[in-house]
Design a protein around this motif. Structure first.
Motif, PDB file in Angstrom:
ATOM      1  N   PHE A  69       0.823  -1.202   0.000  1.00 22.00           N
ATOM      2  CA  PHE A  69       0.000   0.000   0.000  1.00 22.00           C
ATOM      3  C   PHE A  69       0.859   1.254   0.000  1.00 22.00           C
ATOM      4  O   PHE A  69       0.568   2.233  -0.680  1.00 22.00           O
ATOM      5  N   ILE A  70       1.922   1.202   0.809  1.00 21.90           N
ATOM      6  CA  ILE A  70       2.814   2.354   0.876  1.00 21.90           C
ATOM      7  C   ILE A  70       3.377   2.649  -0.504  1.00 21.90           C
ATOM      8  O   ILE A  70       3.440   3.798  -0.957  1.00 21.90           O
ATOM      9  N   LEU A  71       3.754   1.598  -1.189  1.00 24.37           N
ATOM     10  CA  LEU A  71       4.345   1.751  -2.501  1.00 24.37           C
ATOM     11  C   LEU A  71       3.313   2.331  -3.467  1.00 24.37           C
ATOM     12  O   LEU A  71       3.615   3.216  -4.270  1.00 24.37           O
ATOM     13  N   LEU A  72       2.079   1.810  -3.367  1.00 25.62           N
ATOM     14  CA  LEU A  72       0.995   2.322  -4.220  1.00 25.62           C
ATOM     15  C   LEU A  72       0.779   3.809  -3.956  1.00 25.62           C
ATOM     16  O   LEU A  72       0.635   4.598  -4.883  1.00 25.62           O
ATOM     17  N   ILE A  73       0.759   4.158  -2.670  1.00 27.95           N
ATOM     18  CA  ILE A  73       0.544   5.559  -2.307  1.00 27.95           C
ATOM     19  C   ILE A  73       1.665   6.415  -2.882  1.00 27.95           C
ATOM     20  O   ILE A  73       1.431   7.466  -3.479  1.00 27.95           O
ATOM     21  N   ALA A  74       2.906   5.926  -2.703  1.00 30.63           N
ATOM     22  CA  ALA A  74       4.049   6.689  -3.203  1.00 30.63           C
ATOM     23  C   ALA A  74       3.949   6.854  -4.713  1.00 30.63           C
ATOM     24  O   ALA A  74       4.136   7.959  -5.256  1.00 30.63           O
ATOM     25  N   ALA A  75       3.619   5.754  -5.422  1.00 27.97           N
ATOM     26  CA  ALA A  75       3.525   5.819  -6.878  1.00 27.97           C
ATOM     27  C   ALA A  75       2.402   6.755  -7.293  1.00 27.97           C
ATOM     28  O   ALA A  75       2.568   7.589  -8.192  1.00 27.97           O
ATOM     29  N   GLU A  78      -5.013   7.504  -2.614  1.00 28.44           N
ATOM     30  CA  GLU A  78      -4.088   7.820  -1.519  1.00 28.44           C
ATOM     31  C   GLU A  78      -4.819   7.892  -0.190  1.00 28.44           C
ATOM     32  O   GLU A  78      -4.385   7.319   0.812  1.00 28.44           O
ATOM     33  N   LEU A  79      -5.960   8.584  -0.191  1.00 29.05           N
ATOM     34  CA  LEU A  79      -6.708   8.753   1.061  1.00 29.05           C
ATOM     35  C   LEU A  79      -7.197   7.414   1.579  1.00 29.05           C
ATOM     36  O   LEU A  79      -7.081   7.108   2.771  1.00 29.05           O
ATOM     37  N   ALA A  80      -7.722   6.582   0.671  1.00 23.88           N
ATOM     38  CA  ALA A  80      -8.267   5.298   1.092  1.00 23.88           C
ATOM     39  C   ALA A  80      -7.167   4.424   1.681  1.00 23.88           C
ATOM     40  O   ALA A  80      -7.331   3.820   2.748  1.00 23.88           O
ATOM     41  N   LEU A  81      -6.018   4.372   1.000  1.00 26.43           N
ATOM     42  CA  LEU A  81      -4.913   3.533   1.488  1.00 26.43           C
ATOM     43  C   LEU A  81      -4.389   4.060   2.822  1.00 26.43           C
ATOM     44  O   LEU A  81      -4.034   3.299   3.715  1.00 26.43           O
ATOM     45  N   THR A  82      -4.347   5.387   2.939  1.00 26.02           N
ATOM     46  CA  THR A  82      -3.897   5.976   4.196  1.00 26.02           C
ATOM     47  C   THR A  82      -4.805   5.556   5.337  1.00 26.02           C
ATOM     48  O   THR A  82      -4.341   5.154   6.413  1.00 26.02           O
ATOM     49  N   ALA A 101       1.992   7.218   9.084  1.00 24.80           N
ATOM     50  CA  ALA A 101       2.361   8.633   9.159  1.00 24.80           C
ATOM     51  C   ALA A 101       2.839   9.122   7.800  1.00 24.80           C
ATOM     52  O   ALA A 101       2.440  10.198   7.317  1.00 24.80           O
ATOM     53  N   PHE A 102       3.652   8.309   7.156  1.00 21.30           N
ATOM     54  CA  PHE A 102       4.153   8.652   5.827  1.00 21.30           C
ATOM     55  C   PHE A 102       2.987   8.790   4.855  1.00 21.30           C
ATOM     56  O   PHE A 102       2.904   9.752   4.087  1.00 21.30           O
ATOM     57  N   ALA A 103       2.063   7.831   4.924  1.00 22.81           N
ATOM     58  CA  ALA A 103       0.907   7.849   4.030  1.00 22.81           C
ATOM     59  C   ALA A 103       0.085   9.112   4.247  1.00 22.81           C
ATOM     60  O   ALA A 103      -0.371   9.751   3.295  1.00 22.81           O
ATOM     61  N   LEU A 104      -0.066   9.471   5.519  1.00 20.08           N
ATOM     62  CA  LEU A 104      -0.869  10.639   5.855  1.00 20.08           C
ATOM     63  C   LEU A 104      -0.246  11.896   5.253  1.00 20.08           C
ATOM     64  O   LEU A 104      -0.931  12.737   4.668  1.00 20.08           O
ATOM     65  N   LEU A 147     -14.036  14.765  -2.367  1.00 25.43           N
ATOM     66  CA  LEU A 147     -12.882  13.868  -2.549  1.00 25.43           C
ATOM     67  C   LEU A 147     -12.551  13.144  -1.252  1.00 25.43           C
ATOM     68  O   LEU A 147     -12.380  11.928  -1.214  1.00 25.43           O
ATOM     69  N   VAL A 148     -12.460  13.949  -0.168  1.00 26.83           N
ATOM     70  CA  VAL A 148     -12.095  13.379   1.127  1.00 26.83           C
ATOM     71  C   VAL A 148     -13.141  12.356   1.551  1.00 26.83           C
ATOM     72  O   VAL A 148     -12.820  11.242   1.972  1.00 26.83           O
ATOM     73  N   GLY A 149     -14.425  12.724   1.401  1.00 30.86           N
ATOM     74  CA  GLY A 149     -15.497  11.810   1.778  1.00 30.86           C
ATOM     75  C   GLY A 149     -15.414  10.510   1.013  1.00 30.86           C
ATOM     76  O   GLY A 149     -15.521   9.418   1.578  1.00 30.86           O
ATOM     77  N   PHE A 150     -15.179  10.622  -0.269  1.00 37.87           N
ATOM     78  CA  PHE A 150     -15.102   9.446  -1.116  1.00 37.87           C
ATOM     79  C   PHE A 150     -13.918   8.564  -0.701  1.00 37.87           C
ATOM     80  O   PHE A 150     -14.048   7.346  -0.565  1.00 37.87           O
ATOM     81  N   GLY A 151     -12.775   9.218  -0.486  1.00 41.33           N
ATOM     82  CA  GLY A 151     -11.581   8.469  -0.080  1.00 41.33           C
ATOM     83  C   GLY A 151     -11.802   7.740   1.237  1.00 41.33           C
ATOM     84  O   GLY A 151     -11.454   6.566   1.388  1.00 41.33           O
ATOM     85  N   VAL A 152     -12.430   8.432   2.193  1.00 39.49           N
ATOM     86  CA  VAL A 152     -12.679   7.828   3.500  1.00 39.49           C
ATOM     87  C   VAL A 152     -13.605   6.625   3.350  1.00 39.49           C
ATOM     88  O   VAL A 152     -13.369   5.563   3.933  1.00 39.49           O
TER      89      VAL A 152
END
Lengths: 874, 111
Positions: free
Chosen positions: A354-360, A499-503, A757-760, A806-811
């Motif tokens: 997930f971290i990698l996905l977020i970073a990418a 990103e938000l969902a994975l975080t 924390a990194f994801a956030l 966006l935030v709502g959707f990600g959450v």
């Protein structure tokens, strides 16, 4: 083909000379052309002008270069140079993307080193995946045990699944005293059958393995040493072979030294042959021998299990009293060593994904933003005829450079940290496993980086190419009119939602681990661990034969230690609470109830303890009394045992006969609170205590006035004063041991929290970035609306609305996927449901706050747009 | 590439013409251009922008070899000639081209 290769070589190596030659050739052509024109009657000046116009020399040079073999190569280096220049022009972007990918890839490769060490190539043996561990279990015992030696012999004779099989007798935690006065060491040892090393495929680096008569009791006064022991205590000399050394007070001859890194099965330094045993337990009741077998080629574990079960069934028929209730388990040896940490590593590996996905996603996002601001550049290049391939290549080269830099940092990080990390997990306590940074790690890093590079590079390329150039050229920068940029916006929104969902997912996982950890930290171990010093001593068998000599020494030691200044109370037992995995049960029968055969009798943990044990450990006595000096044939049980075997009945006064002393029943005189003897996360294991002082080794528990570690020196001096040959080891404060027992969980927690924390951070940058971009693009619109009298509320709604969506959707996406995924963590969470309202709620609140916080700056900017300035932009 | 209307060069045609031009004798760049003009009776006029890339491409492919020599008016010029591989290639291409053009002619004359 050959000609082509030769040309390629020549073109690459002699490029300048070729260019000069081409210039000369073209100059000659021009001269000839001029001469031709003059010959045809044109005036010299006019002829020269016409000829030049016809040639347009530079474009011809370019055209020739393009067709040369290797042209694409030089274009490639050109593109690389171009990309490097472009990246240098935007250092902020470059730094952000490289660091993001470095963290993502670094996390991935580092965790992969652990997975590689523990799961992919855990055991240092030839074809270790073909090795099986064969153990027995019965309906009465909760724990697995070894097999009686006669069973092992029968298995060997009857089976056809295993190429070879060997038994070993390993008492975890048991040890021998090596060496004599002055610097005695207590070492772990294992008694093994002759086939032991051949089964594992281990050849001694020096000397030989066990052979021949060394299997026969009384014939085996020989031993094999680990590489570590040989270097540490035997001077690393080849002539140590054949020398005699003192083990537990008896002389043994060194016949072999193992290669480095092999301390199987536990952290052994000494291996003795079966012949080293005096009284060889040949009965069918002593379940001592664990068995390793090497499967024949093509035989599966399931097949071996089936065959072994059938053999054991036949033995049960042949020996109904002793064998009928015993069943056999065949499982991969590897599982034995990585079982506990497997789930934890797989969860972390998933998190790393997930971290990698977020970073990418984040880097793709940043690249896309840049691509949008460079939209016109792309459009112009496309309009000018830059081919699609060239544009894609350009994007890929840029992402390749970023990913390459990220990967370099990542690999460097993993190479530097993987050993410390390995030691930080519970893997580090096993001396069988070793941290590995091998080719697999490099390949893994390269593969993951390539994938990342494609994602990061193709996203903007795809976006740039799907637009017709005229659309991009038509709009003026800064105007929000028309539908332009909408596809890019959608793509960017999708990335931010991801990103938000994975975080959220990572935060929820970290939350679960944190909650488990806190729960465990607050678990009552059943005793008071504060200011408690613990250590062990061991007595050489030869100097202390028999229980009386040992008890005398232990008694004297305890008295001396209790009198030391700073010591409030001192007690002894055989083992410490929280000792993981050593739940050796003792079989027992209850007097007055039907007597069960030992193989079917129930079992409970049993501990010989000193009279002062309960008081020193502050284990509450619930009923009856504790022990008093001079007690004999009495026992104290814990609440769990009482509830299990005397539900609703007062256990006091009941009598119990144990396998150890079947004809000397012990009377229960007291009941104490439960102690978490086998680990903080395990409760309800029945336990019995009897007065005594342990076997060849003893554990001291010392309650101190102040810092327990301050007393270590005086305790050591006390031991040495009594006998210089007695080693003191495993010295630790109980609180440290408790923290250590949570090692894997602490590791999981720290890693997951760091990931989260990194994801956030990345998600915040992502959300803020999208919004900032939207605002800067619609400055013009906002300005007009301001001028037309729209209030801050309207602006806030129009700008903040989409961000909130966006935030709502990600959450929402994050919560759903978290609910689906955290159930894989069931076995590593403690005292919390995998779908935990607090963890999930906390994660949601955190994501929402941080995401909306990230919107603050762009929204403020939107509210402060000066209508006049905005309009003047056009 | 300058050409009369309707006479745009098919892909590969130029390469074949260059090979044809060099089939009889070795020539320098301008010589090749003039020779092509001559044998196509002025239908194709090859400018340097197409000529030199073609020459270098064919040389890289191993079908042409080059050497420096003196032009008719004593200037240094690079002369091209067919290699053995080039001659084989020329024969293959000629055969293929004849087949195609015959087929095209037949097709276009069909009622």
């Amino acid at each position: 083909m050959y000609a082509k290769l030769r040309s390629l070589w020549r073109n690459i190596t002699r490029r300048e000379r070729l260019d000069r030659a081409l210039d000369e050739e073209l100059a000659g052509y021009l001269e000839l052309l001029i001469a031709e024109k003059i010959g045809a009657g044109t005036a010299p000046d006019e002829a020269r002008r016409l000829a030049r116009a016809e040639c347009g020399v530079t474009s011809v040079t370019e055209a020739v270069r393009d067709v040369r073999a290797g042209a694409s190569l030089s274009a490639f280096t050109g593109d690389v140079r171009h990309a490097v220049r472009a990246l240098r022009r935007t250092p902020g972007f470059t730094l952000a993307t490289v660091l993001t990918l470095a963290v993502g890839l670094g996390a991935a490769t580092t965790i992969f080193t652990l997975v590689n060490s523990a799961l992919l190539r855990p055991l240092p043996f030839v074809a270790a995946d073909r090795l099986a561990l064969i153990t027995e279990f019965s309906s009465a015992k909760t724990t697995r045990t070894g097999a009686p030696y006669p069973d092992v012999l029968e298995w060997q004779r009857q089976n056809s699944s295993f190429a070879t099989m060997a038994g070993y007798w390993n008492v975890p935690g048991d040890g021998v005293v090596f060496g004599s006065a002055g610097d005695p060491e207590r070492l772990h040892y294992t008694i093994v059958s002759n086939q032991f090393f051949p089964v594992l495929g281990v050849r001694p680096a020096l000397g030989r393995g066990f052979a021949g008569l060394e299997n026969i009791p009384g014939q085996g006064n020989v031993f094999i040493a680990s590489d570590g022991l040989w270097r540490r205590a035997l001077g690393a000399r080849a002539d140590a072979l054949g020398q005699r050394y003192l083990i537990d007070g008896t002389m043994y001859t060194l016949v072999g030294v193992l290669p480095p890194g092999i301390q199987f099965p536990d952290d052994q330094d000494i291996w003795l042959p079966l012949g080293a045993l005096d009284g060889f337990p040949l009965d069918r009741v002593s379940h001592q021998f664990w068995v390793v077998g090497r499967l024949k080629p093509g035989v599966s574990f399931a097949h071996a299990q089936a065959e072994m079960s059938a053999i054991q069934k036949r033995l049960g028929v042949a020996f109904p009293v002793t064998d009928a209730d015993w069943k056999v388990t065949v499982r991969p040896l590897v599982d034995e060593y990585v079982g506990d940490i497997r789930t934890s590593l797989l969860v972390l590996f998933g998190a790393v994904g997930f971290i990698l996905l977020i970073a990418a996603a984040s880097v793709a996002n940043l690249t896309l933003t840049r691509a949008l601001t460079r939209e016109r550049e792309f459009a112009i290049r496309t309009a000018l005829g830059a081919s699609r391939r060239r544009l894609i290549r350009h994007c890929l080269i840029e992402s390749g450079l970023i990913t390459g830099a990220g990967l370099t940092l990542a690999l460097a990080f993993a190479a530097v940290t993987h050993k410390a990390l390995f030691a930080f997990t519970t893997l580090g306590t096993s001396r069988v496993l070793a941290p590995r940074f091998d080719l697999r790690v490099w390949i893994f890093g390269a593969l993951v980086a390539t994938l990342t590079c494609l994602v990061v590079g193709l996203t903007p390329a795809w976006y740039a190419l799907r637009k017709a150039p005229q659309d991009a050229l038509r709009g003026t920068p800064g105007s929000g009119s028309g539908g332009r940029g909408r596809a890019g916006q959608r793509l960017r929104n999708g990335l931010v939602v991801t990103e938000l969902a994975l975080t959220l997912l990572l935060l929820a996982g970290a939350g679960l681990m944190a909650r488990s950890f806190v729960q465990l930290r607050h678990v009552d171990p059943g005793f008071n661990p504060d200011r408690l010093l613990t250590l062990q001593v061991a007595l050489p068998d030869a100097s202390y034969p028999g229980r009386q000599r040992r008890d005398a020494f232990y008694g004297e030691l305890l008295t001396h230690v209790a009198r030391l200044p700073g010591v409030r109370a001192a007690a002894s037992s055989d083992e410490l609470p929280l000792k993981l995995g050593t739940d050796f049960g003792e079989s027992f029968n209850i007097v007055g109830r039907p007597i069960l055969d030992w193989s079917r009798a129930p079992a409970a943990l049993n501990h010989p303890v000193s009279a002062s044990y309960f008081a020193t450990m502050q284990i509450p006595i619930v009923r009856g009394r504790g022990f008093q000096p001079g007690d004999s044939n009495v026992m104290v049980i814990d609440r769990a045992m009482a509830e299990l075997f005397w539900p609703g009945i007062d256990p006091l006064g009941q009598q119990v006969a144990t396998l150890d002393a079947p004809h000397r029943p012990m009377t229960i005189v007291g009941m104490v609170g439960n102690v978490r003897s086998t680990g903080l996360d395990r409760s309800g294991v029945p336990e019995m205590y009897f007065p005594g002082s342990g076997w060849s080794h003893l554990t001291l528990e010392i309650r101190t006035d102040g810092d327990p570690m301050a007393l270590v020196r005086s305790v050591r001096r006390t031991v040495t004063a009594l006998d210089r040959r007695v080693p003191v080891y495993r010295v630790a404060a109980m609180t440290d041991l408790m923290a250590e027992s949570l090692g894997t969980r602490r590791f999981d927690l720290i890693v997951l929290a760091a990931f989260a924390a990194f994801a956030l951070l990345i998600a915040a940058i992502g959300v803020g970035g999208v919004l900032a971009f939207t605002v800067s693009r619609s400055t013009h619109d906002i300005g007009i609306r301001n001028a037309l009298g729209a209030g801050p509320r309207d602006i806030l709604r129009s700008v903040g609305g989409p961000a909130a969506r966006l935030v709502g959707f990600g959450v929402a996406v994050g919560l759903v996927s978290a609910a689906g995924l955290t159930r894989f963590m069931t076995s590593i969470v403690y005292g919390v449901a995998p779908i935990d309202a607090l963890s999930f709620g906390g994660a949601t609140v955190l994501v929402v706050i941080v995401a909306l916080g990230a919107c603050y700056l762009p929204i403020r900017r939107a509210l402060r747009v000066d209508p006049l300035l905005a309009l003047r932009q056009d | 590439m300058a050409a009369k209307p309707g006479a745009s060069l098919l892909q590969g045609t130029l390469d074949l013409l260059v090979l044809k031009a060099l089939a009889l004798q070795e020539l320098h760049g301008l010589g090749v251009a003039r020779r092509i003009e001559q044998i196509t009776r002025g239908t194709f006029r090859v400018g340097p922008g197409s000529l030199f890339p073609a020459l270098h491409r064919l040389e890289d492919a191993g079908w042409l070899a080059s050497s420096w020599g003196e032009s008719e008016n004593n200037r240094r010029a690079k002369f091209y000639r067919l290699t053995r591989a080039g001659r084989r290639q020329f024969e293959r291409e000629t055969e293929a081209w004849t087949r195609v053009s015959l087929a095209m002619a037949t097709a276009l004359q069909a009622p």
